[in-house]
Every structure is written in C-alpha cells, then in structure tokens.
Design a protein around this motif. Structure first.
Motif, short mmCIF file in Angstrom:
data_model
loop_
_atom_site.label_atom_id
_atom_site.label_comp_id
_atom_site.label_asym_id
_atom_site.label_seq_id
_atom_site.Cartn_x
_atom_site.Cartn_y
_atom_site.Cartn_z
N UNK A 37 19.33 80.98 54.47
CA UNK A 37 18.24 81.74 54.56
C UNK A 37 19.74 83.40 55.34
N UNK A 38 20.85 82.76 54.65
CA UNK A 38 21.71 83.75 54.72
C UNK A 38 21.66 85.29 54.18
N UNK A 39 20.87 85.41 53.60
CA UNK A 39 20.14 86.27 52.79
C UNK A 39 20.96 87.14 51.59
N UNK A 40 21.19 88.40 51.18
CA UNK A 40 21.16 88.91 49.88
C UNK A 40 22.41 89.48 50.12
N UNK A 41 22.88 90.30 51.45
CA UNK A 41 24.01 90.36 51.39
C UNK A 41 25.30 89.21 51.22
N UNK A 42 24.94 88.16 52.05
CA UNK A 42 25.86 87.28 51.47
C UNK A 42 25.43 87.14 50.12
N UNK A 149 17.09 97.20 33.43
CA UNK A 149 17.68 97.19 34.77
C UNK A 149 18.88 96.17 34.86
N UNK A 150 18.45 95.59 33.87
CA UNK A 150 20.27 94.57 33.35
C UNK A 150 21.34 95.48 32.32
N UNK A 151 20.66 96.08 31.31
CA UNK A 151 21.81 97.40 30.95
C UNK A 151 21.69 98.23 31.43
N UNK A 152 20.89 98.83 33.18
CA UNK A 152 21.84 99.95 33.74
C UNK A 152 23.23 99.13 34.76
N UNK A 153 22.86 97.50 34.92
CA UNK A 153 23.63 97.39 35.97
C UNK A 153 25.16 97.45 35.30
N UNK A 192 25.45 94.25 43.15
CA UNK A 192 24.56 93.61 43.98
C UNK A 192 23.71 93.80 44.63
N UNK A 193 24.20 94.96 45.45
CA UNK A 193 23.24 95.51 46.61
C UNK A 193 22.77 96.55 46.35
N UNK A 194 22.82 97.37 45.24
CA UNK A 194 21.71 98.38 44.77
C UNK A 194 20.75 98.25 44.12
N UNK A 195 21.33 97.47 42.66
CA UNK A 195 21.07 97.56 41.65
C UNK A 195 19.90 96.25 41.21
N UNK A 196 20.81 94.81 42.22
CA UNK A 196 20.74 93.43 41.99
C UNK A 196 18.66 92.64 42.66
N UNK A 197 18.46 93.46 43.20
CA UNK A 197 16.98 93.51 43.32
C UNK A 197 15.59 92.48 42.40
#
Length: 254
Positions: A37-42, A149-153, A192-197
């Motif tokens: 549970x360290x999170x998405x940033x990790x 989403x995958x295209x843009x990222x 990852x931080x901006x488009x990974x969600x």
C-alpha cells in the motif's frame, strides 16, 4: 551491429525493465510485502527507475526495450526495418523472463495473497492485487477510451524520445545517450502520474503481453483469468501512438 548484439542487449535490458517494474507493482499490491500500500507514486517512480536501469544495460542496441520505440525509430529512419523483428522478438522474450523473475522474487507474497478466502470466491474473475503485478487493466472498461488513453500516453513518450537525447555512435547504433535515458525515465514517471490512472499505462506492448503470457501459464491458485479480451488495447494503442509520434516528427523536423 549484429543481430546477436541486438538480441542479447534487448533481452537483458527488457528483462530488467519488467523485473523492476513488475517488482514495484508486486511490492505495493501484495500482502506480506514491506511496501504494501505504498501507493501510486511509488509505482510511477519504480517504473521510471526500471526504464533507467534497463536503458543503461541495453546501451549496445540503443536501448529500445519497447516495440513502440522500435517502430517509431524505424519510421523515423534510425533503425533498419530488417532489424525490427529481432528487436521486437528480443523485447518480448526479455519481458517474459522478467515476469518469471518477479514471480520467483515474490513467490511467497503471491501465494499469501491468492490463498486468502476472498480470492477463492472470485477465482473466475481477475483478482486485482495479483493481475496488476503482471498486466494492465482499465479502471473503467471502455475499449475506445482505453485505446485512446494508451495512444496519447505513448505518443508523449515517443515524441520525447525522438526529439531529444538520440545519438548515433560511430558504428551506426542509434539510441538514447546517458542523459537521454535519464530524461526518458523521468518522462515515464510523468506519464504514470498524469496519464496512468485510466489504464495503468502500458505504453509498451511487451511490458503487458510478456507478463500476461506468464500469468496465464503459472500454476498460481485462484489467479483468475488473464483478461485476454482486453489484451489488444495495450498492444494496439502504444503501437498506433508511436507511429503517430514518428509521423509528426518526420513532418515537423524530418
């Protein structure tokens, strides 16, 4: 540069990329892990460091590590089309080996998670904490949106690669220089931080396909299916995004 040079370099580099990237997903998602549970940033930074490490290891071949990168560099004219199958096959093999190493490293945590009662109840579905270690899946399942989403990222990733940090050595090898590898790793963190969600940001067909194959073959209890109905999205989206980015590069800067 020979085919054997490409093969060895890309297998090892992609293997480490998937080992460290899948490893951070396992560390964060699996119970009985010290990073649970360290999170998405990790996860975002873990994948960035995975790219950086794999790129340094695979400098001999230009550190593609990703069929989307290989395709873009072929369209751009920096990679011979005849070498494309060797690159892509090597990348897939490296991803498979890397996923197997993640399984070995987190064997106990995988079984501890999958043997819990709630996992047995959903064995016909895809238990999130475990399938996320091996492959991506969307938070909202809409194939068109997921593809976009995958295209843009991937478009962002490839545009960043082809417009900075690319060097050509005396032997004709084209790839990321040392600073370029660092910048690209930071771009991966940013993606990852901006488009990974929405989708978990595959942005690399073999990063998803190789571990998905391993998940399908591993004798894990209550592991659920491997979600093959979605598997085309993290393949087609990144390849299309890469082709578009390379096309834009040729049009604007070529």
């Amino acid at each position: 540069m020979s085919s054997s040079d490409i093969f060895q370099s890309e297998v090892l580099g992609t293997m480490v990329l998937v080992l460290l990237g899948g490893g951070v997903c396992a560390a964060v998602n699996l119970k009985r892990s010290k990073a649970f549970e360290a999170g998405w940033v990790a996860i975002a930074f873990g994948w960035g460091f995975a790219v950086l490490t794999g790129a340094y290891i695979a400098q001999t071949s230009g550190a593609h590590l990703n069929p989307a990168v290989t395709l873009a560099l072929a369209i751009k004219g920096d990679t011979d089309w005849g070498d494309v199958p060797v690159y892509m096959g090597s990348e897939l093999l490296g991803a498979v080996i890397g996923a197997v190493l993640v399984w070995l490293a987190y064997y106990g945590q995988l079984h501890a998670t999958l043997n819990e009662p709630e996992m047995a109840k959903q064995k016909t579905s895809n238990p999130g904490p475990v399938h996320g270690v091996f492959f991506t899946s969307p938070e909202i399942r809409n194939p068109v949106q997921n593809f976009v989403t995958e295209f843009i990222a991937t478009f962002v990733l490839i545009l960043a690669i082809v417009t900075q940090g690319l060097v050509k050595d005396a032997d004709g090898t084209v790839g990321l220089g040392r600073m370029g590898a660092l910048i690209t790793a930071l771009v991966v963190v940013g993606i990852g931080l901006s488009l990974g969600g929405p989708t978990g940001y595959a942005i690399n067909p073999v990063r998803d396909l190789g571990p998905r194959i391993v998940h399908a073959l591993l004798p894990l209890p209550n592991k659920g299916g491997s979600d093959w109905g979605y598997a085309w999205v993290p393949i087609a989206g990144p390849l299309a995004g890469a082709a578009a980015a390379a096309g834009i590069y040729n049009l604007v800067w070529g």
